[in-house]
Each structure stands twice: as C-alpha cells, then as structure tokens.
Design a protein around this motif. Structure first.
Motif, PDB file in Angstrom:
ATOM      1  N   UNK A   1       0.842  -1.200   0.000  1.00  0.00           N
ATOM      2  CA  UNK A   1       0.000   0.000   0.000  1.00  0.00           C
ATOM      3  C   UNK A   1       0.880   1.254   0.000  1.00  0.00           C
ATOM      4  N   UNK A   2       1.919   1.268   0.832  1.00  0.00           N
ATOM      5  CA  UNK A   2       2.844   2.400   0.879  1.00  0.00           C
ATOM      6  C   UNK A   2       3.523   2.618  -0.469  1.00  0.00           C
ATOM      7  N   UNK A   3       4.038   1.533  -1.073  1.00  0.00           N
ATOM      8  CA  UNK A   3       4.753   1.655  -2.344  1.00  0.00           C
ATOM      9  C   UNK A   3       3.855   2.187  -3.459  1.00  0.00           C
TER      10      UNK A   3
ATOM     11  N   UNK B   1      16.583  10.175   1.788  1.00  0.00           N
ATOM     12  CA  UNK B   1      15.271  10.746   1.509  1.00  0.00           C
ATOM     13  C   UNK B   1      14.172   9.701   1.737  1.00  0.00           C
ATOM     14  N   UNK B   2      14.399   8.459   1.326  1.00  0.00           N
ATOM     15  CA  UNK B   2      13.406   7.406   1.512  1.00  0.00           C
ATOM     16  C   UNK B   2      13.223   7.081   2.993  1.00  0.00           C
ATOM     17  N   UNK B   3      14.311   7.038   3.751  1.00  0.00           N
ATOM     18  CA  UNK B   3      14.203   6.800   5.191  1.00  0.00           C
ATOM     19  C   UNK B   3      13.357   7.879   5.861  1.00  0.00           C
ATOM     20  N   UNK B   4      13.583   9.130   5.491  1.00  0.00           N
ATOM     21  CA  UNK B   4      12.802  10.232   6.060  1.00  0.00           C
ATOM     22  C   UNK B   4      11.322  10.076   5.717  1.00  0.00           C
ATOM     23  N   UNK B   5      11.037   9.688   4.478  1.00  0.00           N
ATOM     24  CA  UNK B   5       9.654   9.500   4.044  1.00  0.00           C
ATOM     25  C   UNK B   5       8.989   8.349   4.801  1.00  0.00           C
ATOM     26  N   UNK B   6       9.701   7.229   4.957  1.00  0.00           N
ATOM     27  CA  UNK B   6       9.156   6.083   5.694  1.00  0.00           C
ATOM     28  C   UNK B   6       8.927   6.471   7.156  1.00  0.00           C
ATOM     29  N   UNK B   7       9.909   7.134   7.770  1.00  0.00           N
ATOM     30  CA  UNK B   7       9.762   7.554   9.174  1.00  0.00           C
ATOM     31  C   UNK B   7       8.541   8.446   9.352  1.00  0.00           C
ATOM     32  N   UNK B   8       8.318   9.333   8.395  1.00  0.00           N
ATOM     33  CA  UNK B   8       7.177  10.249   8.429  1.00  0.00           C
ATOM     34  C   UNK B   8       5.845   9.499   8.327  1.00  0.00           C
ATOM     35  N   UNK B   9       5.841   8.372   7.601  1.00  0.00           N
ATOM     36  CA  UNK B   9       4.606   7.627   7.329  1.00  0.00           C
ATOM     37  C   UNK B   9       4.382   6.427   8.256  1.00  0.00           C
ATOM     38  N   UNK B  10       5.301   6.167   9.182  1.00  0.00           N
ATOM     39  CA  UNK B  10       5.185   4.963  10.016  1.00  0.00           C
ATOM     40  C   UNK B  10       3.974   4.975  10.943  1.00  0.00           C
ATOM     41  N   UNK B  11       3.454   6.138  11.311  1.00  0.00           N
ATOM     42  CA  UNK B  11       2.254   6.182  12.134  1.00  0.00           C
ATOM     43  C   UNK B  11       1.006   5.886  11.306  1.00  0.00           C
ATOM     44  N   UNK B  12       1.094   6.144  10.016  1.00  0.00           N
ATOM     45  CA  UNK B  12      -0.038   5.937   9.118  1.00  0.00           C
ATOM     46  C   UNK B  12      -0.071   4.520   8.536  1.00  0.00           C
ATOM     47  N   UNK B  13       1.102   3.939   8.291  1.00  0.00           N
ATOM     48  CA  UNK B  13       1.210   2.607   7.682  1.00  0.00           C
ATOM     49  C   UNK B  13       1.984   1.668   8.595  1.00  0.00           C
TER      50      UNK B  13
END
Length: 199
Positions: A40-42, A95-107
């Motif tokens: 879903x994230x990808x 950049x991808x790590x920052x994006x994943x960290x930002x989205x970890x509460x949502x996904x």
C-alpha cells in the motif's frame, strides 16, 4: 535428487557495454523494507504500479525526483506481499528513510539498513554468461521494459539485472568478504576493475 533451478533474467532491448567492467559501488545502500502495508505504501506514497510484481525477485525502477537515472532513483525487489528490498544511492536512501519515518504512524511499515551488505556492478558483453556460469543460474527470463528489474539469490549473493540508460547492468549484493571473492574471480575472467562508479 531434486533439481531446483535459480532462474535469472536480462533485458531484451538493452545493449551491452563494449568493455567488460566491474565497478565498485561504495555509495549504494541496501534497505530491507517490510510490514503488512508495504505494498500500500509503495503504490500510494511512491506511486509504483505493483501489478507486474507477480513473483519473488521481480523488481521495479523508481525515482524520488522524476529522473530514473539520478541519485534519487532506486530499484525495489519483491520478495512477498510484506517484504521488499531496495538497492539505491546513499542520497536516495536518506530521503526514503525520512519518508518512511514520516509515514510509520499511518502505515504498518518498517525498514532495516543492511550495513552488513556491499555491492558491485558488472557490465559488458560477457557479463550475463559469466554470472550464469559462476553462480549456476538458469537463463530464460526476459525483461521487456527498462523499468523492470530482477533479482535472484544464489548462495550468499543477491544478483540483480537492471537497465541503466538502455544498457544492461548486473548488481551483486553480499557481505564484503563474499564480494571480494567474486570480484577476484570475475577479474580473473577478464573484467576490468573501475573504482567508485555509480550504477
């Protein structure tokens, strides 16, 4: 005795480099990505079309800046609905790590930076045949799109086929000691060593 072939692929429309070369890639990062909502994230956040990822090892090239050949491009390989592997330049990994960290509460997603793994790239007219022979791979898969890539595990080495600027390249991923062994073997097969080239 059961025969379990390790299938391998190359691009049907990519050309081969003139020189048989082995390039060390100190700037590449390997990131294992997992969780119940990885797909879903990808597709939602990165905008990837996952419909072609139907078997383990098939992958896609993606980009974080719209340029598939920039330092913000990546390759992501499908292992299962909940597990993928990224191979990407260091700047893209940050950049991808920052994006994943930002989205970890949502996904429900997580990642591990595989600092234990290194990479090198093989290219040239003899690259495919050298890999087939060295790693006992079974040729037979053809990738028709330059956005597709493929990875297969042979022993301790993850071997990938990727199209870079319409040229066939193969990235090998393993622990440094294992890569050193294969680097020496492939240099003995006539592949010229090139330092610190990004692939």
């Amino acid at each position: 005795m059961t025969f379990n072939p390790i299938m391998f692929a190359r691009h049907s429309n990519a050309s081969s480099a003139v020189t048989n070369a082995l390039q060390t890639n100190n700037a590449h990062v390997v990131m294992d990505f997992s969780g119940t909502e990885t797909s879903v994230f990808l597709s939602t956040i990165l905008g990837l079309d996952l419909t072609k990822l139907t078997a383990s090892g098939i992958g896609l090239k993606g980009t974080l800046d719209g340029d598939y050949n920039s330092d913000y491009s990546f390759a992501v390989y499908y292992f299962s609905e909940t597990a993928y592997r990224f191979v990407l330049p260091h700047s893209a990994s940050l950049q991808l790590q920052a994006l994943i960290n930002e989205q970890q509460l949502r996904f429900d997603i997580d990642y591990v930076i595989r600092t234990d793994l290194s990479t090198f790239t093989l290219s040239g007219n003899n690259a495919f045949d050298a890999l087939i022979d060295a790693f006992k791979l079974t040729p037979g898969l053809r990738l028709s799109s330059p956005q597709l890539c493929y990875g297969a595990q042979s022993g301790d080495v993850f071997i990938t086929a990727i199209d870079k600027n319409d040229e066939q390249h193969f990235v090998l991923v393993a622990k440094q000691q294992e890569l050193q062994k294969w680097q020496q073997h492939l240099q003995a097969q006539g592949f010229a060593l090139m330092q610190n080239e990004a692939a």
